[in-house]
Design a protein around this motif. Sequence first.
Motif, PDB file in Angstrom:
ATOM      1  N   ALA A   1      -3.553  15.209  -0.522  1.00 24.67           N
ATOM      2  CA  ALA A   1      -4.101  14.907   0.976  1.00 24.67           C
ATOM      3  C   ALA A   1      -4.187  16.150   1.669  1.00 24.67           C
ATOM      4  N   GLU A   2      -2.860  16.822   1.514  1.00 23.33           N
ATOM      5  CA  GLU A   2      -2.946  18.156   2.240  1.00 23.33           C
ATOM      6  C   GLU A   2      -2.864  18.090   4.037  1.00 23.33           C
ATOM      7  N   GLY A   3      -2.972  16.773   4.333  1.00 20.78           N
ATOM      8  CA  GLY A   3      -2.706  16.657   5.696  1.00 20.78           C
ATOM      9  C   GLY A   3      -4.193  16.616   6.368  1.00 20.78           C
ATOM     10  N   LYS A   4      -5.318  16.547   5.326  1.00 17.27           N
ATOM     11  CA  LYS A   4      -6.454  16.587   5.670  1.00 17.27           C
ATOM     12  C   LYS A   4      -7.205  15.035   5.792  1.00 17.27           C
ATOM     13  N   LEU A   5      -6.523  13.859   5.323  1.00 13.60           N
ATOM     14  CA  LEU A   5      -6.953  12.849   5.358  1.00 13.60           C
ATOM     15  C   LEU A   5      -5.860  11.694   4.965  1.00 13.60           C
ATOM     16  N   LEU A   6      -5.786  10.519   5.213  1.00 15.30           N
ATOM     17  CA  LEU A   6      -4.867   9.663   4.990  1.00 15.30           C
ATOM     18  C   LEU A   6      -5.073   9.001   3.375  1.00 15.30           C
ATOM     19  N   LEU A   7      -4.254   9.112   2.560  1.00 17.95           N
ATOM     20  CA  LEU A   7      -4.744   8.819   1.139  1.00 17.95           C
ATOM     21  C   LEU A   7      -3.746   7.523   0.967  1.00 17.95           C
TER      22      LEU A   7
ATOM     23  N   ILE B   1       0.872  -1.133   0.086  1.00 18.48           N
ATOM     24  CA  ILE B   1       0.144   0.041  -0.091  1.00 18.48           C
ATOM     25  C   ILE B   1       0.747   1.245   0.012  1.00 18.48           C
ATOM     26  N   ARG B   2       0.807   2.150  -0.889  1.00 17.08           N
ATOM     27  CA  ARG B   2       1.365   3.565  -0.970  1.00 17.08           C
ATOM     28  C   ARG B   2       0.374   4.364  -0.375  1.00 17.08           C
ATOM     29  N   HIS B   3       0.723   5.300   0.449  1.00 17.78           N
ATOM     30  CA  HIS B   3       0.075   6.072   1.387  1.00 17.78           C
ATOM     31  C   HIS B   3       0.715   7.607   1.566  1.00 17.78           C
ATOM     32  N   SER B   4      -0.003   8.540   1.783  1.00 16.20           N
ATOM     33  CA  SER B   4       0.315   9.834   2.215  1.00 16.20           C
ATOM     34  C   SER B   4       0.808  10.071   3.610  1.00 16.20           C
TER      35      SER B   4
ATOM     36  N   ALA C   1      -9.914   8.978   5.918  1.00 16.11           N
ATOM     37  CA  ALA C   1      -9.055   8.120   5.008  1.00 16.11           C
ATOM     38  C   ALA C   1      -9.734   7.940   3.572  1.00 16.11           C
ATOM     39  N   PHE C   2      -8.988   7.956   2.415  1.00 12.67           N
ATOM     40  CA  PHE C   2      -9.670   7.485   1.214  1.00 12.67           C
ATOM     41  C   PHE C   2      -8.733   6.358   0.594  1.00 12.67           C
ATOM     42  N   LEU C   3      -9.571   5.227   0.357  1.00 10.54           N
ATOM     43  CA  LEU C   3      -8.919   4.078  -0.517  1.00 10.54           C
ATOM     44  C   LEU C   3      -9.048   4.027  -1.745  1.00 10.54           C
ATOM     45  N   THR C   4      -8.063   4.118  -2.573  1.00 16.21           N
ATOM     46  CA  THR C   4      -8.568   3.870  -4.102  1.00 16.21           C
ATOM     47  C   THR C   4      -7.369   3.275  -4.670  1.00 16.21           C
ATOM     48  N   ALA C   5      -6.886   3.574  -6.023  1.00 14.49           N
ATOM     49  CA  ALA C   5      -5.720   3.150  -6.844  1.00 14.49           C
ATOM     50  C   ALA C   5      -5.193   3.963  -7.854  1.00 14.49           C
ATOM     51  N   ASP C   6      -4.223   3.723  -8.298  1.00 19.26           N
ATOM     52  CA  ASP C   6      -3.653   4.333  -9.551  1.00 19.26           C
ATOM     53  C   ASP C   6      -3.192   5.798  -9.369  1.00 19.26           C
ATOM     54  N   LEU C   7      -2.884   6.037  -8.204  1.00 24.13           N
ATOM     55  CA  LEU C   7      -2.706   7.385  -7.927  1.00 24.13           C
ATOM     56  C   LEU C   7      -1.067   7.799  -8.731  1.00 24.13           C
ATOM     57  N   LYS C   8      -0.700   8.879  -8.637  1.00 26.87           N
ATOM     58  CA  LYS C   8       0.538   9.394  -9.050  1.00 26.87           C
ATOM     59  C   LYS C   8       1.191   9.950  -8.163  1.00 26.87           C
ATOM     60  N   TYR C   9       2.572  10.283  -8.374  1.00 27.98           N
ATOM     61  CA  TYR C   9       3.275  10.825  -7.274  1.00 27.98           C
ATOM     62  C   TYR C   9       2.848  12.198  -6.678  1.00 27.98           C
TER      63      TYR C   9
ATOM     64  N   ARG D   1      -4.378  11.579  13.121  1.00 25.84           N
ATOM     65  CA  ARG D   1      -5.782  11.449  13.521  1.00 25.84           C
ATOM     66  C   ARG D   1      -6.226   9.935  13.700  1.00 25.84           C
ATOM     67  N   MET D   2      -7.314   9.561  14.281  1.00 24.04           N
ATOM     68  CA  MET D   2      -7.865   8.161  14.175  1.00 24.04           C
ATOM     69  C   MET D   2      -8.700   8.042  13.090  1.00 24.04           C
ATOM     70  N   ILE D   3      -8.744   6.758  12.694  1.00 15.98           N
ATOM     71  CA  ILE D   3      -9.696   6.638  11.261  1.00 15.98           C
ATOM     72  C   ILE D   3     -10.953   6.295  12.025  1.00 15.98           C
ATOM     73  N   LYS D   4     -12.006   6.642  11.425  1.00 12.86           N
ATOM     74  CA  LYS D   4     -13.415   6.487  11.634  1.00 12.86           C
ATOM     75  C   LYS D   4     -13.966   6.391  10.546  1.00 12.86           C
ATOM     76  N   LYS D   5     -14.254   7.462   9.868  1.00 11.22           N
ATOM     77  CA  LYS D   5     -14.975   7.676   8.682  1.00 11.22           C
ATOM     78  C   LYS D   5     -13.994   7.274   7.264  1.00 11.22           C
ATOM     79  N   VAL D   6     -14.370   6.417   6.524  1.00 10.59           N
ATOM     80  CA  VAL D   6     -13.618   5.976   5.248  1.00 10.59           C
ATOM     81  C   VAL D   6     -14.082   6.374   4.063  1.00 10.59           C
ATOM     82  N   ALA D   7     -13.548   6.671   2.981  1.00  8.47           N
ATOM     83  CA  ALA D   7     -14.183   6.859   1.776  1.00  8.47           C
ATOM     84  C   ALA D   7     -13.314   6.033   0.873  1.00  8.47           C
ATOM     85  N   VAL D   8     -14.207   5.246  -0.085  1.00  9.61           N
ATOM     86  CA  VAL D   8     -13.494   4.310  -1.008  1.00  9.61           C
ATOM     87  C   VAL D   8     -14.006   4.402  -2.433  1.00  9.61           C
TER      88      VAL D   8
END
Length: 364
Positions: free
Chosen positions: A316-322, A268-271, A302-310, A276-283
């Motif tokens: 994410a701007e520190g607003k969520l875990l990407l 998993i590649r992530h920002s 947090a936002f879970l997806t795929a095919d993100l570029k560099y 913060r604790m993870i409660k609400k998740v976007a997919v």
Amino acid sequence: MKIKDIIAILEAMAPTAYAEDFDNVGLLTGNDGATATGIMVCHDALESVIDEAISKNCNFVVCFHPILFSGLKKITGKNYVERAVIKAIKNDITLYAVHTALDNHKQGVNKIFCDALGLKETRILIPKEGFIRKLVTYTIPENAETLRNALFDAGAGNIGNYEYCSFTSMGKGSYQGNADSNPEVGAPGEFVETQEIKIEVTFEKHLEGKILKALFSSHVYEEAAYEVYTLDNRHQNIGLGMTGELANPMEEGAFLQFVRDTMKARGIRHSAYTGRMIKKVAVLGGSGSFAIKNAIASGADAFLTADLKYHQFYEAEGKLLLADIGHFESERFTSDYMAGFLSERVREIPVILSGVNTNPVYYL
């Protein structure tokens, strides 16, 4: 069982009208009037899957991704798409793809994703725009109930968890028919003012033909007065991506490990962690970089997806875990769902989940 009968079942699972405009869903090759011998369900209809279908006497292959995505100018077998198409046609195998039609369904790809993670209180992340239309028509009071019920039967009046939704009001209508007219009230050449009922109902745009047919067949007027509008309202039950909530908040590292184990992601590649604790998740299954701002706006942790570029990880701007968990991995359980849906509704012929791993990405 005819292939067109199975397609009708697939339309219930993933209406082609729900698909994105850029997509190529539905019947890709073959004759829907042919008799089905067996159904092979797969993620990608590669040549190896066609070989498997041939070996198991399945002449109908239902795939998630369309093997034919853009037009082919030549079919010479020089690439994997052409080879799969040639083999399917030569062996009378019908190909059918669901892709974004299932992506946009409220029980589709992203609900499957959410269910795998145990997310509750799910909602569409990006509700579909320009999909709701409104019909306004006028009739005499004696015809109002019959007409309104005919519109309901054609699919009008469904809003979220409610059906048979309409608004009626009374007013005074006027008209004067020419010598060739045949008015329901009054006579040709006579100016008529009469009490009329105004009926307003909304409907999904792909039902317009069916709705208008019901209108014309059930209206008592020789000339039915009506208007159809496209509304700006978003369809809250159709759209891309989904949000949901974990039963118990999780620390970011533990959450990513949970996602990796559940979705069987090799990496998993992530920002950067937000702290913060993870409660609400976007997919959003598949390529979802376009939805980063939507995920942030939804208040997701947090936002879970795929095919993100560099550079997209900066968004994410520190607003969520990407997190990029991999394209295939984010859609991992989709084929199982498709096979299960068909198996419950098709008893006459075998429904077989392909055993071919079509994930083109490998890890050290």
